[in-house]
Design a protein around this motif. Structure first.
Motif, PDB file in Angstrom:
ATOM      1  N   GLU A 104       0.934  -0.156  19.140  1.00  0.00           N
ATOM      2  CA  GLU A 104       0.253   0.837  18.298  1.00  0.00           C
ATOM      3  C   GLU A 104      -0.532   0.173  17.175  1.00  0.00           C
ATOM      4  O   GLU A 104      -1.484   0.763  16.650  1.00  0.00           O
ATOM      5  N   ALA A 105      -0.150  -1.054  16.824  1.00  0.00           N
ATOM      6  CA  ALA A 105      -0.902  -1.803  15.807  1.00  0.00           C
ATOM      7  C   ALA A 105      -2.127  -2.493  16.397  1.00  0.00           C
ATOM      8  O   ALA A 105      -2.860  -3.170  15.675  1.00  0.00           O
ATOM      9  N   GLY A 106      -2.330  -2.332  17.706  1.00  0.00           N
ATOM     10  CA  GLY A 106      -3.527  -2.882  18.341  1.00  0.00           C
ATOM     11  C   GLY A 106      -3.326  -4.193  19.060  1.00  0.00           C
ATOM     12  O   GLY A 106      -4.287  -4.759  19.602  1.00  0.00           O
ATOM     13  N   VAL A 137       0.232 -13.964   6.797  1.00  0.00           N
ATOM     14  CA  VAL A 137       0.078 -12.743   5.996  1.00  0.00           C
ATOM     15  C   VAL A 137      -0.381 -13.076   4.584  1.00  0.00           C
ATOM     16  O   VAL A 137      -1.195 -12.360   3.992  1.00  0.00           O
ATOM     17  N   ALA A 138       0.136 -14.206   4.059  1.00  0.00           N
ATOM     18  CA  ALA A 138      -0.246 -14.604   2.701  1.00  0.00           C
ATOM     19  C   ALA A 138      -1.650 -15.178   2.633  1.00  0.00           C
ATOM     20  O   ALA A 138      -2.182 -15.390   1.542  1.00  0.00           O
ATOM     21  N   GLY A 139      -2.252 -15.443   3.787  1.00  0.00           N
ATOM     22  CA  GLY A 139      -3.612 -15.977   3.807  1.00  0.00           C
ATOM     23  C   GLY A 139      -3.715 -17.432   3.421  1.00  0.00           C
ATOM     24  O   GLY A 139      -4.741 -17.865   2.870  1.00  0.00           O
ATOM     25  N   GLU A 140      -2.660 -18.222   3.709  1.00  0.00           N
ATOM     26  CA  GLU A 140      -2.710 -19.640   3.361  1.00  0.00           C
ATOM     27  C   GLU A 140      -3.866 -20.324   4.083  1.00  0.00           C
ATOM     28  O   GLU A 140      -4.090 -20.112   5.271  1.00  0.00           O
ATOM     29  N   GLU A 141      -4.556 -21.181   3.382  1.00  0.00           N
ATOM     30  CA  GLU A 141      -5.778 -21.780   3.908  1.00  0.00           C
ATOM     31  C   GLU A 141      -5.516 -22.637   5.133  1.00  0.00           C
ATOM     32  O   GLU A 141      -6.347 -22.703   6.044  1.00  0.00           O
ATOM     33  N   SER A 142      -4.358 -23.303   5.186  1.00  0.00           N
ATOM     34  CA  SER A 142      -4.068 -24.148   6.340  1.00  0.00           C
ATOM     35  C   SER A 142      -4.032 -23.348   7.634  1.00  0.00           C
ATOM     36  O   SER A 142      -4.421 -23.846   8.696  1.00  0.00           O
ATOM     37  N   GLN A 184       1.353  -4.862  10.184  1.00  0.00           N
ATOM     38  CA  GLN A 184      -0.012  -4.367   9.998  1.00  0.00           C
ATOM     39  C   GLN A 184      -0.922  -5.486   9.483  1.00  0.00           C
ATOM     40  O   GLN A 184      -2.072  -5.616   9.920  1.00  0.00           O
ATOM     41  N   ALA A 185      -0.400  -6.295   8.566  1.00  0.00           N
ATOM     42  CA  ALA A 185      -1.197  -7.407   8.043  1.00  0.00           C
ATOM     43  C   ALA A 185      -1.432  -8.461   9.111  1.00  0.00           C
ATOM     44  O   ALA A 185      -2.549  -8.978   9.262  1.00  0.00           O
ATOM     45  N   ALA A 186      -0.387  -8.784   9.882  1.00  0.00           N
ATOM     46  CA  ALA A 186      -0.528  -9.788  10.932  1.00  0.00           C
ATOM     47  C   ALA A 186      -1.489  -9.326  12.013  1.00  0.00           C
ATOM     48  O   ALA A 186      -2.260 -10.127  12.575  1.00  0.00           O
ATOM     49  N   HIS A 193       3.094 -14.676  17.424  1.00  0.00           N
ATOM     50  CA  HIS A 193       4.519 -14.979  17.582  1.00  0.00           C
ATOM     51  C   HIS A 193       5.197 -14.251  16.430  1.00  0.00           C
ATOM     52  O   HIS A 193       5.315 -14.781  15.336  1.00  0.00           O
ATOM     53  N   ALA A 194       5.632 -13.021  16.691  1.00  0.00           N
ATOM     54  CA  ALA A 194       6.103 -12.172  15.597  1.00  0.00           C
ATOM     55  C   ALA A 194       7.431 -11.513  15.936  1.00  0.00           C
ATOM     56  O   ALA A 194       7.530 -10.294  16.028  1.00  0.00           O
ATOM     57  N   PRO A 195       8.493 -12.301  16.114  1.00  0.00           N
ATOM     58  CA  PRO A 195       9.791 -11.703  16.437  1.00  0.00           C
ATOM     59  C   PRO A 195      10.335 -10.864  15.293  1.00  0.00           C
ATOM     60  O   PRO A 195      10.471 -11.337  14.162  1.00  0.00           O
ATOM     61  N   GLY A 196      10.593  -9.594  15.560  1.00  0.00           N
ATOM     62  CA  GLY A 196      11.179  -8.728  14.553  1.00  0.00           C
ATOM     63  C   GLY A 196      10.249  -8.324  13.433  1.00  0.00           C
ATOM     64  O   GLY A 196      10.687  -7.684  12.466  1.00  0.00           O
ATOM     65  N   VAL A 197       8.972  -8.656  13.527  1.00  0.00           N
ATOM     66  CA  VAL A 197       8.024  -8.315  12.463  1.00  0.00           C
ATOM     67  C   VAL A 197       7.598  -6.855  12.637  1.00  0.00           C
ATOM     68  O   VAL A 197       7.114  -6.450  13.693  1.00  0.00           O
TER      69      VAL A 197
END
Length: 595
Positions: A234-236, A178-183, A211-213, A201-205
């Motif tokens: 619903e987020a696709g 979400v933070a867009g880290e380059e790695s 939405q960002a993920a 892999h988004a448990p509980g997100v």
């Protein structure tokens, strides 16, 4: 072949020429979502025609079945979780109608790195199972634990070029994503440049983070509640309904088939322990379970075939002219009763030579990966001069891989502490709060302390609730995801005994019964994760160690497999790594002592 009806591959067949195989029965047509009578003509490993049932097409071999379905595809699994190699896994599931798996080898990657991945995946050449690979994206899972290897962006890019690679493996560091880290961005970019999917892999997100993920991820398999799964759909995201050995989420999520387009849903196992794999199979078990829960049989088959095939752009997972001839011949669809399996036109391929190949050892897999020196009780204990009791932060195992936050008051042992200490924190056995430790076993981390006993390995020390142990200790080198050596017990002495036993055998799962001083051990010498042995013997060993764990009282939800997730520092809330207690939601190490 001469002129005739053109197939998608550009080849042709003449109606008077015999095809290799003709299968008559009710076709489970996953492309149209219907059942219809057909004669499936197979030649040169592919489906060449779907003829009317009364066709007189000559064939070298004819078979009849009540139903003809496409071979099943497991949308997401870790073969190493079954503690066998890919050939052994294939020998188990292909006869049950599972002809492909989308396999994420990040367990082996955390121990042996890219070369280990290549060596393990090479086993797919020795089985008719079409094992497709998602390239591990999160090795190590975080900077809060020491794994045996690192798979950086360059290594990911190289692995994505393998012909078996179909996606970037589950991205576990959602905050970095979400933070867009380059790695993380570099790995995603490498997958997208190759037209490949990105697994989630988004448990509980939920909410804004989801939405960002979802702007990056294509799917997720971690939902345990209907609202969570629905929000992801619903987020696709494609939502994978998981029915494994530890996380059995299908019953809780099955009503999703009434709320969303089912073509956006797939079935997966994530993991199957060896006993479950032997007794009940892989994703075929999820299909049967879905049908028993009221899902229309054709829909259930779609969720384990064409839906997944389309998610990863696979050519199989359907019965249609031009598709590979991966078929399951069934006597009953509702119970998934398999009579024959066809892979690339070969009937019942897991027989004879294929079984012999699966049973032979797989070379180039390391069996020397448990590198720590022998430990004593003091190495695993938290020193404290007293007096007690002392308030500590505790991870409480609650099932579905997850933990809850807990604080508890534990005693201080000062009268007879482990040698070399003035006092240590010990179990509150009446409250089922027991000591636990995670020992770095890859030989890469610096010693956490130097004492009069010399260097001791990098050890995380803490407490766990809800294991239920009455006596002794349990331990494992299967400890997701870094797979260090995790031990828990009633005393630090019994924990040290288990750790040293695992060191001696090169890894596995061990139970120590202090009542008679006995060890029960499932030896897993390949990377400390896998036994290069027939599934039957591995399953028997797993059942033996499971029974021994029950004898000493282990009653945590999920049993031994639940134990293997107590060090997974990317699933909420508290986890113990070899570096210490991790507050997952804060993404940092915290003191065990809460005072």
């Amino acid at each position: 072949m001469g002129a005739g009806v053109a197939t998608r591959s550009g080849e042709s067949r003449r109606g008077s020429d015999p095809v290799d195989l003709l299968v008559r029965g009710t076709l489970v047509d996953v492309l149209t979502g219907t059942l219809r009578e057909r004669a499936v003509a197979v030649d040169d490993g592919a489906v060449v025609a779907l003829d009317p049932p009364e066709t007189d097409q000559p064939a070298t071999r004819e078979l009849e079945a009540a139903y003809v379905a496409p071979g099943l595809i497991d949308a997401h699994t870790h073969v190493e979780a079954s503690m066998v190699t890919i050939p052994q896994y294939g020998a188990a599931v292909v006869p049950r109608g599972v002809t492909s798996v989308v396999h994420d080898p990040h367990e082996i990657a955390n121990v042996l790195g890219p070369e280990g991945v290549r060596a393990f995946v090479a086993g797919a050449d020795r089985t008719p199972l079409k094992a497709r690979t998602t390239v591990p994206s999160s090795v190590p899972a975080s900077a809060l634990q020491d794994a045996g290897a690192t798979v950086d962006a360059d290594a990911v890019t190289d692995l994505l070029d393998d012909d078996r690679a179909v996606a970037l493996g589950e991205v576990m560091d959602v905050p970095a994503l979400v933070a867009g880290e380059e790695s993380v961005r570099a790995k995603v970019r490498a997958a997208r440049e190759r037209g490949l999917a990105v697994d989630g892999h988004a448990p509980g997100v939920t909410g804004d983070a989801l939405q960002a993920a979802a702007r990056v991820l294509d799917n997720d398999h971690e939902s345990v509640a209907p609202a969570e799964a629905r929000e992801k759909a619903e987020a696709g995201l494609r939502v994978y309904l998981r029915e494994g050995s530890t996380s059995r989420n299908l019953a809780d999520l099955v009503d999703l088939v009434n709320d969303v387009d089912t073509r956006r849903l797939s079935l997966c196992t994530d993991e199957r322990d060896p006993a479950d794999l032997l007794a009940a199979g892989g994703v075929d078990n999820a299909v049967s379970e879905a049908i028993s829960l009221g899902v229309d049989p054709v829909t259930a088959v779609q969720m384990a075939t064409v839906n997944t095939a389309e998610a990863y752009d696979l050519p199989f997972g359907r019965v249609a002219p031009g598709a590979p001839a991966d078929l399951v011949l069934l006597s009953d669809l509702g119970s998934w009763a398999v009579d024959h399996v066809v892979v690339d036109g070969v009937v019942d391929p897991v027989e004879g030579d294929a079984t012999a190949a699966a049973s032979s050892p797989q070379p180039d897999l390391s069996t020397d990966t448990v590198a720590f020196e022998p430990v004593g009780a003091a190495d695993l204990a938290i020193e404290h001069p007293g007096p007690g009791p002392v308030e500590v932060r505790v991870q409480s195992a609650v099932g579905d891989f997850r933990t809850e936050r807990l604080t508890a008051a534990v005693p201080v042992e000062t009268e007879a502490p482990p040698r070399g200490t003035d006092g240590v924190l010990v179990a509150d056995t009446t409250a089922d709060v027991l000591p636990m430790a995670v020992i770095e076993r890859h030989g890469g981390a610096e010693s956490s302390r130097v004492t009069d006993r010399g260097d001791v390995p990098a050890v995380g020390r803490g407490f766990v609730h809800n294991l239920g142990l009455d006596r002794g200790a349990v331990g494992t080198t299967v400890a997701h995801d870094a797979h260090n050596c995790l031990v828990a017990g009633r005393t630090h002495e019994t924990m040290a005994a288990v750790a040293n036993r695992l060191r001696e055998v090169g890894g596995g799962i061990c139970v120590y019964d202090s009542a008679d001083g006995s060890f029960t051990t499932l030896e897993l010498p390949v990377a400390g994760l896998v036994a290069d042995a027939p599934l039957e013997s591995v399953a028997a060993g797993f059942e033996a160690v499971t029974a021994a764990a029950a004898t000493v009282g282990l009653s945590v939800p999920g049993g031994l497999l639940e134990l293997t997730y107590q060090a997974l520092e990317v699933i909420p809330t508290y986890r113990l790594s070899n570096r210490g207690l991790v507050d997952v939601e804060r993404g940092e190490l915290v003191d065990v002592v809460a005072e």
